[in-house]
Design an enzyme around this catalytic site. Sequence first.
Site, mmCIF file in Angstrom:
data_model
loop_
_atom_site.group_PDB
_atom_site.id
_atom_site.type_symbol
_atom_site.label_atom_id
_atom_site.label_comp_id
_atom_site.label_asym_id
_atom_site.label_seq_id
_atom_site.Cartn_x
_atom_site.Cartn_y
_atom_site.Cartn_z
ATOM 1 C CE1 TYR A 114 -3.585 2.664 0.635
ATOM 2 C CE2 TYR A 114 -2.139 3.409 2.398
ATOM 3 C CZ TYR A 114 -3.227 3.610 1.562
ATOM 4 O OH TYR A 114 -3.953 4.773 1.661
ATOM 5 C CD GLU A 115 3.174 2.797 4.713
ATOM 6 O OE1 GLU A 115 4.362 2.432 4.884
ATOM 7 O OE2 GLU A 115 2.473 3.258 5.631
ATOM 8 C CD GLU A 166 7.949 1.407 12.738
ATOM 9 O OE1 GLU A 166 8.480 1.276 11.626
ATOM 10 O OE2 GLU A 166 8.252 2.341 13.501
ATOM 11 N N GLY A 169 -13.095 1.802 6.477
ATOM 12 C CA GLY A 169 -14.327 2.576 6.561
ATOM 13 C C GLY A 169 -15.321 2.026 7.571
ATOM 14 N N GLY A 201 -14.444 1.684 10.900
ATOM 15 C CA GLY A 201 -14.031 2.107 12.236
ATOM 16 C C GLY A 201 -12.967 1.229 12.874
ATOM 17 C CB ILE A 202 -11.116 -1.765 11.709
ATOM 18 C CG1 ILE A 202 -12.397 -2.585 11.531
ATOM 19 C CG2 ILE A 202 -9.967 -2.638 12.205
ATOM 20 C CD1 ILE A 202 -12.350 -3.589 10.392
ATOM 21 N N GLY A 203 -9.613 0.993 12.127
ATOM 22 C CA GLY A 203 -8.414 1.775 12.407
ATOM 23 C C GLY A 203 -8.615 2.687 13.603
ATOM 24 C CG ASN A 206 -2.200 7.318 3.701
ATOM 25 O OD1 ASN A 206 -3.371 7.369 3.335
ATOM 26 N ND2 ASN A 206 -1.696 6.299 4.366
ATOM 27 C CE1 TYR A 245 -4.139 7.470 11.498
ATOM 28 C CE2 TYR A 245 -2.437 8.534 10.207
ATOM 29 C CZ TYR A 245 -3.054 7.391 10.665
ATOM 30 O OH TYR A 245 -2.580 6.165 10.280
#
Length: 172
Positions: free
Chosen positions: A25-26, A95, A105, A107-109, A136, A143
């Site tokens: 992804y990054e 990290e 989407g 709400g897990i993060g 990102n 955040y």
Amino acid sequence: MLNIRPATPADVPVILRFIHELAEYEREPNAVLATEADLLRDGFGLTPDGATDLHPKPAPRFWSLIAELDGAPAGFALYFTSYSTWRGHHGIRLEDLYVTPTLRGRGIGKALLVRLAQIAVEQGCPRLEWDVLEWNAPAIAVYERIGAHILTEWRIMRLTGDALTSLAQQKI
């Protein structure tokens, strides 16, 4: 149902898979050098066969949380402690935070961040910090919605490879 729990040695293969997916992804798919043995050693003080690596068992160099949705791994957070000389206390340094793309989407993060914030408060930590890639935008938006802010005056410095070895070889 969403469940956030501490990772165990049995979760190491899933953690490593998530690390590889995060690297993809990054835009750094070939950058991951970590192995299951590395994660077992540094997170749990174990060798791949499950024996303790050193006696007495070394302190973990990191901790990890696993997010499960309906019993299946959905994401993870890997963190360690840092220390602020100005605050006179340790903090938590995130990290990696990763959620499986098909489950974003939901709400897990945010749930992983909430649990990390709870751990920080339980431990008396004045800080929970992490890095985010400049491009990102979806992560930055999440955040900022939870109250985090980007530090613009500080820059990350890193020594690796030959530069690290060269500096280490200099006489003091």
